[in-house]
Design an enzyme around this catalytic site. Structure first.
Site, mmCIF file in Angstrom:
data_model
loop_
_atom_site.group_PDB
_atom_site.id
_atom_site.type_symbol
_atom_site.label_atom_id
_atom_site.label_comp_id
_atom_site.label_asym_id
_atom_site.label_seq_id
_atom_site.Cartn_x
_atom_site.Cartn_y
_atom_site.Cartn_z
ATOM 1 N N GLU A 171 0.825 -1.207 0.000
ATOM 2 C CA GLU A 171 0.000 0.000 0.000
ATOM 3 C C GLU A 171 0.853 1.247 0.000
ATOM 4 O OE1 GLU A 171 -2.880 3.089 0.813
ATOM 5 O OE2 GLU A 171 -1.072 2.732 1.954
ATOM 6 N N HIS B 79 -0.226 0.433 7.128
ATOM 7 C CA HIS B 79 -0.888 1.244 6.098
ATOM 8 C C HIS B 79 0.130 2.278 5.615
ATOM 9 C CE1 HIS B 79 -5.031 3.420 5.254
ATOM 10 N NE2 HIS B 79 -4.317 3.232 4.171
ATOM 11 N N ILE C 45 3.268 4.848 5.443
ATOM 12 C CA ILE C 45 4.566 4.839 6.121
ATOM 13 C C ILE C 45 5.373 6.087 5.751
ATOM 14 C CG2 ILE C 45 4.667 2.313 6.178
ATOM 15 C CD1 ILE C 45 6.718 2.393 3.933
ATOM 16 N N HIS D 151 -3.316 -0.506 11.959
ATOM 17 C CA HIS D 151 -4.735 -0.648 12.319
ATOM 18 C C HIS D 151 -5.007 -2.004 12.961
ATOM 19 C CE1 HIS D 151 -5.657 2.881 9.868
ATOM 20 N NE2 HIS D 151 -5.140 2.301 8.810
ATOM 21 N N ASN E 280 -4.694 7.584 7.834
ATOM 22 C CA ASN E 280 -4.428 6.951 6.543
ATOM 23 C C ASN E 280 -2.936 6.981 6.249
ATOM 24 O OD1 ASN E 280 -4.052 6.918 3.529
ATOM 25 N ND2 ASN E 280 -6.236 6.477 3.636
ATOM 26 N N ASN F 72 -5.885 12.041 2.240
ATOM 27 C CA ASN F 72 -5.341 10.701 2.060
ATOM 28 C C ASN F 72 -3.819 10.751 2.173
ATOM 29 O OD1 ASN F 72 -4.653 8.097 0.663
ATOM 30 N ND2 ASN F 72 -6.872 7.958 0.628
ATOM 31 N N ASP G 230 -3.854 8.576 -4.201
ATOM 32 C CA ASP G 230 -3.703 7.964 -2.893
ATOM 33 C C ASP G 230 -2.414 8.499 -2.245
ATOM 34 O OD1 ASP G 230 -3.531 5.875 -0.865
ATOM 35 O OD2 ASP G 230 -4.976 4.743 -2.036
#
Ligand SMILES: *[C@@H]1O[C@H](CO)[C@@H](O)[C@H](O)[C@H]1NC(C)=O
Length: 356
Positions: free
Chosen positions: A55, A115, A117, A135, A168, A224, A269
């Site tokens: 991600e 998630h 970093i 999470h 996020n 985000n 993102d």
């Protein structure tokens, strides 16, 4: 039923139908469901060992790349029941291969769900600190690690705070100091949907240090990805639902002042910044509806967008990679390094590409 009631009922049904129509239109508009995506490929290979998403990816000046993998995120597919893992790879190696990082210290690895970093390199002694949004059990917290040569992360501390409720992504600006985005004001899906449909800009950026935590910037529709300019003066935030990257200037006391918004025309993102040129690289979702529906026969695509000269009067936005999902599904990040590019995804593979 009295005629008056019939009219009222008909009016109520018509109003509801209109509302549903508006909601559909709004969802299509937000998810860019009508936009056709060209295919634009680069010379790429899949990275070994990365099969359940990467991600977020971030790369140090010396070519060491860190990857967060195996994210479990509400509303998104994930194809491994294992907890998430961190990987490292050396881009100076002729055949870079991701290696799983061994985590030492007091952290529950069974519920590790990494998630966004960020890395912070301490100029004084060259120590590398890795910040990871985690999470466990759908909570949000930030883990701070020290990278100890080769393949080890030493867990230093877990940061929790009421302001860090739906984190996020994160950008580290000190050994225990960071900005983080909250991507949703509510946990419940229906409330989230309502807020989005009404276009309420309720997400924010939080500044955290051991001394204080506070909202540094608010009024964002869908905060985000977040990152910082090479001179550390500007913070970039991807507003995924506004299809734009917001630029903020860091002021005394770590308040963020809005400078401008650069339209990108996609649902972007994570944000990575080329350490040499300052160019901004974005991993984006070309069609949000396809991503949330997830049909393997009609998979969500991937898109990489670059912004050159973001701080100038005329930023140049360009499409650098685009795929219909047959090569790469659901890209979330594009990290450049000296003519190479790593593209990571929510739940699929990761690509290692040449930009030359
Ligand atoms: C976007 O995704 C939706 C849902 O799968 C689909 O109906 C629509 O055709 C897609 N748009 C494009 C341009 O491919």
């Amino acid at each position: 039923m009295a005629p008056g009631r019939k009219v009222l009922l008909a009016a109520a049904v018509a109003a509801l139908a209109a509302l549903i129509g508006v909601a559909f239109w709004r969802i299509n508009e937000l998810s860019l469901a009508y936009r056709e995506l060209p295919v634009k490929h680069l010379n790429c290979q899949y990275l070994k060992n990365i099969d359940y998403g990467a991600e977020d990816v971030t790369i140090l000046k010396d070519g060491l790349a860190f990857l967060s993998t195996g994210l479990h995120f509400p509303g998104m597919p994930s194809f491994s029941d294992d907890p998430g893992k961190m990987y490292v790879l050396d881009l100076l190696h002729p055949k870079p291969t991701p290696v799983e990082l061994q985590i030492k210290g007091d952290l529950d690895l069974g519920s590790f769900n990494p998630h966004g970093i960020s890395v912070y390199q301490d100029e004084a002694d060259d120590s590398v600190y890795l910040f990871v949004v985690n999470h466990p059990q759908h909570n949000s917290q930030v883990e701070i690690f020290r990278y100890a040569e080769e393949d080890t992360l030493v867990h230093l501390k877990t940061v929790t705070h009421p302001l860090l409720y739906s984190v996020n992504d994160i950008v580290a600006v000190g050994v225990e100091h960071f900005y983080a985005t909250n991507d949703s004001p509510f946990q419940y899906y229906l409330l989230q949907l309502l807020v989005v449909l009404l276009g309420l800009p309720l997400t924010d950026v939080v500044y955290y240090s051991p001394q204080e935590a506070r909202v540094a910037a608010g009024g964002i529709l869908g905060a985000n990805g977040i990152n910082v300019s090479p001179d550390k003066r500007y913070i970039y935030v991807s507003d995924i639902l506004d299809h734009a990257v917001d630029v903020f200037e860091r002021q005394d006391g770590e308040q963020l002042v809005f400078v401008k918004s650069v339209a990108v025309g996609s649902l972007c993102d994570n944000i990575e910044v080329d350490h040499r040129t300052g160019d901004v690289w974005l991993g984006c979702h070309p069609n949000g509806s396809k991503l949330s529906k997830y049909d393997p026969k009609d998979p969500p695509g991937s898109e990489v967008i670059q912004i050159k000269d973001i701080l100038s009067e005329r930023p140049v936005v360009s499409l650098e990679y685009a795929d219909d999902g047959r090569q790469l599904m659901a890209s979330t990040v594009a990290a450049p390094y000296e003519g190479k590019l790593i593209i990571g995804t929510v739940f699929h593979k990761a690509l290692y590409c040449s930009l030359r």
